[in-house]
Design an enzyme around this catalytic site. Structure first.
Site, PDB file in Angstrom:
ATOM      1  N   SER A   1       0.817  -1.142   0.095  1.00  0.00           N
ATOM      2  CA  SER A   1      -0.075   0.149   0.193  1.00  0.00           C
ATOM      3  C   SER A   1       0.780   1.055   0.217  1.00  0.00           C
ATOM      4  CB  SER A   1      -0.972  -0.056   1.226  1.00  0.00           C
ATOM      5  OG  SER A   1      -1.416   1.378   1.452  1.00  0.00           O
TER       6      SER A   1
ATOM      7  N   HIS B   1      -8.172   1.339  -4.372  1.00  0.00           N
ATOM      8  CA  HIS B   1      -9.329   1.144  -3.162  1.00  0.00           C
ATOM      9  C   HIS B   1      -9.814   2.350  -2.882  1.00  0.00           C
ATOM     10  CE1 HIS B   1      -9.580  -0.148   1.339  1.00  0.00           C
ATOM     11  NE2 HIS B   1     -10.668   0.109   0.934  1.00  0.00           N
TER      12      HIS B   1
ATOM     13  N   MET C   1     -12.078   4.909  -0.877  1.00  0.00           N
ATOM     14  CA  MET C   1     -12.786   5.063   0.172  1.00  0.00           C
ATOM     15  C   MET C   1     -13.360   6.151  -0.025  1.00  0.00           C
ATOM     16  SD  MET C   1      -9.769   3.629   2.614  1.00  0.00           S
ATOM     17  CE  MET C   1      -8.669   3.597   1.233  1.00  0.00           C
TER      18      MET C   1
ATOM     19  N   MET D   1      -9.138   8.379  -0.270  1.00  0.00           N
ATOM     20  CA  MET D   1      -9.928   8.800   0.687  1.00  0.00           C
ATOM     21  C   MET D   1     -10.408  10.306   0.654  1.00  0.00           C
ATOM     22  SD  MET D   1      -7.907   7.096   4.002  1.00  0.00           S
ATOM     23  CE  MET D   1      -6.884   5.743   3.744  1.00  0.00           C
TER      24      MET D   1
ATOM     25  N   MET E   1     -11.930  -5.878   4.817  1.00  0.00           N
ATOM     26  CA  MET E   1     -11.156  -4.979   5.626  1.00  0.00           C
ATOM     27  C   MET E   1     -10.536  -5.591   7.192  1.00  0.00           C
ATOM     28  SD  MET E   1     -10.253  -2.403   3.786  1.00  0.00           S
ATOM     29  CE  MET E   1      -9.585  -1.265   5.066  1.00  0.00           C
TER      30      MET E   1
ATOM     31  N   ASP F   1      -4.706   3.998  -1.938  1.00  0.00           N
ATOM     32  CA  ASP F   1      -5.809   4.342  -1.332  1.00  0.00           C
ATOM     33  C   ASP F   1      -6.345   5.769  -1.405  1.00  0.00           C
ATOM     34  OD1 ASP F   1      -5.956   1.749   0.705  1.00  0.00           O
ATOM     35  OD2 ASP F   1      -3.904   2.198   1.144  1.00  0.00           O
TER      36      ASP F   1
ATOM     37  N   ASP G   1      -7.007  -6.405   3.735  1.00  0.00           N
ATOM     38  CA  ASP G   1      -6.286  -5.160   3.851  1.00  0.00           C
ATOM     39  C   ASP G   1      -6.235  -4.320   5.418  1.00  0.00           C
ATOM     40  OD1 ASP G   1      -5.361  -2.456   3.417  1.00  0.00           O
ATOM     41  OD2 ASP G   1      -6.894  -1.972   2.310  1.00  0.00           O
TER      42      ASP G   1
ATOM     43  N   HIS H   1      -1.059  -0.997  -4.348  1.00  0.00           N
ATOM     44  CA  HIS H   1      -2.484  -0.715  -3.769  1.00  0.00           C
ATOM     45  C   HIS H   1      -2.457   0.747  -3.335  1.00  0.00           C
ATOM     46  CE1 HIS H   1      -6.184  -1.665  -1.444  1.00  0.00           C
ATOM     47  NE2 HIS H   1      -5.548  -0.677  -0.527  1.00  0.00           N
TER      48      HIS H   1
HETATM   49  C1  DX5 Z   1      -6.626   1.696   5.207  1.00  0.00           C
HETATM   50  C2  DX5 Z   1      -6.061   1.277   3.860  1.00  0.00           C
HETATM   51  C3  DX5 Z   1      -4.854   0.470   4.000  1.00  0.00           C
HETATM   52  C4  DX5 Z   1      -3.468   0.836   4.741  1.00  0.00           C
HETATM   53  C5  DX5 Z   1      -3.078  -0.292   5.268  1.00  0.00           C
HETATM   54  O1  DX5 Z   1      -7.483   2.465   5.239  1.00  0.00           O
HETATM   55  O2  DX5 Z   1      -7.111   0.605   3.393  1.00  0.00           O
HETATM   56  O3  DX5 Z   1      -4.715   0.158   2.614  1.00  0.00           O
HETATM   57  O4  DX5 Z   1      -2.769   1.506   3.742  1.00  0.00           O
HETATM   58  O5  DX5 Z   1      -2.029   0.152   5.998  1.00  0.00           O
HETATM   59  P1  DX5 Z   1      -1.441  -1.110   7.072  1.00  0.00           P
HETATM   60  O6  DX5 Z   1      -0.655  -2.127   6.142  1.00  0.00           O
HETATM   61  O7  DX5 Z   1      -0.207  -0.305   7.619  1.00  0.00           O
HETATM   62  O8  DX5 Z   1      -2.475  -1.414   8.128  1.00  0.00           O
HETATM   63 ZN    ZN Z   2      -6.558  -0.057   1.199  1.00  0.00          ZN
END
Ligand code: DX5
Ligand code: ZN
Length: 233
Positions: A11, A69, A71, A40, A144, A38, A178, A36
């Site tokens: 990620s 991903h 969010m 948000m 998740m 993220d 994840d 990956h």
């Molecule tokens: C959290 C993200 C993850 C995050 C995971 O909301 O969706 O992808 O980067 O990070 P770690 O591996 O540090 O828990």
């Molecule tokens: Zn993620």
């Protein structure tokens, strides 16, 4: 159990955003299968990260597929931009859709704009049955193992039962996990039936980033082999 490949997806949330291309190359050289990413929006989750222009920038330097991903609220509205930016896997959250109809419309929209693999993510407190009616239409289910929003949180082992449920029900697409994956928890995910494994802080926070990616692959392959052996015995 399944012939799906083991997919390691570091990620980039835990990468150095001022040196993204270098961090991308580091994990690719170590054998990362997907990156990956993220996204948000500050509404669905309290944090804000990146949008399509940065995804496009990552895509321009990446040699492996982008696993994006989302969010965010209203994923269908933004699908085309993320598809154009280079998302190979595009995953939305079940929690942002209110009706079955809305779920189906979102999946259709993702396909219409050319997304190759459509994923649905489930928060830790969303029952896996919320995905059941749509499994035939999904290339990936993201289970998740933390509440989304931030890297570096503690793994929630109670969600492993959802992965087992998906495989027991015969789901043959990617099952991704994840949140909080590390040397101890990643093998639990793989043994439960997950084949796509996301890790942020455990990879980019490691002293030896390439070594960590390679070790995670060995741990995952071994745990998946043991899981499969248990299935047939
Ligand atoms: C959290 C993200 C993850 C995050 C995971 O909301 O969706 O992808 O980067 O990070 P770690 O591996 O540090 O828990
Ligand atoms: Zn993620």
């Amino acid at each position: 159990m399944s012939r799906l490949p083991t997919i390691l997806a570091p990620s980039l949330l835990s990468a150095d955003f001022a040196r993204l291309a270098e961090d991308v190359a580091r994990v690719e050289d170590a054998g990362a299968d997907w990156l990956h990413v993220d996204v948000m929006d500050g509404h669905f989750v309290p944090n804000i990260t990146i949008g399509p222009p940065v995804v496009e920038g990552i895509h321009a330097v990446a040699r492996v597929p982008l696993d994006v991903h989302l969010m965010i609220e209203e994923p269908a509205r933004y699908a085309e931009e993320f598809a154009r930016a280079g998302a190979h896997v595009l995953t939305f959250h079940r929690e942002v859709t209110r009706t079955d109809r809305e779920v189906r419309d979102t999946i259709r929209r993702f396909r219409d704009v050319g997304v190759q693999q459509v994923g649905m993510a489930l928060n830790p407190d969303t029952p896996v049955e919320e995905a059941e009616a749509f499994l035939d239409e999904l290339d990936l289910v993201l289970v998740m193992s933390v509440f989304p929003g931030f890297g570096g949180q503690k793994f929630m082992p109670e969600v492993l039962a959802k992965v087992e449920w998906l495989r027991a029900r015969g789901y043959s697409g990617h099952v991704e996990m994840d949140g909080g994956l590390n040397d101890e928890t990643l093998p639990l995910c793989a043994a439960a039936g997950a084949n796509a494994l996301v890790a942020g802080s455990a990879v980019f926070g490691a002293d030896d980033v390439p070594g960590t990616v390679m070790r995670f692959r060995e741990l995952a392959d071994r745990a998946r082999g043991e899981g499969a052996a248990r299935e047939v015995s």
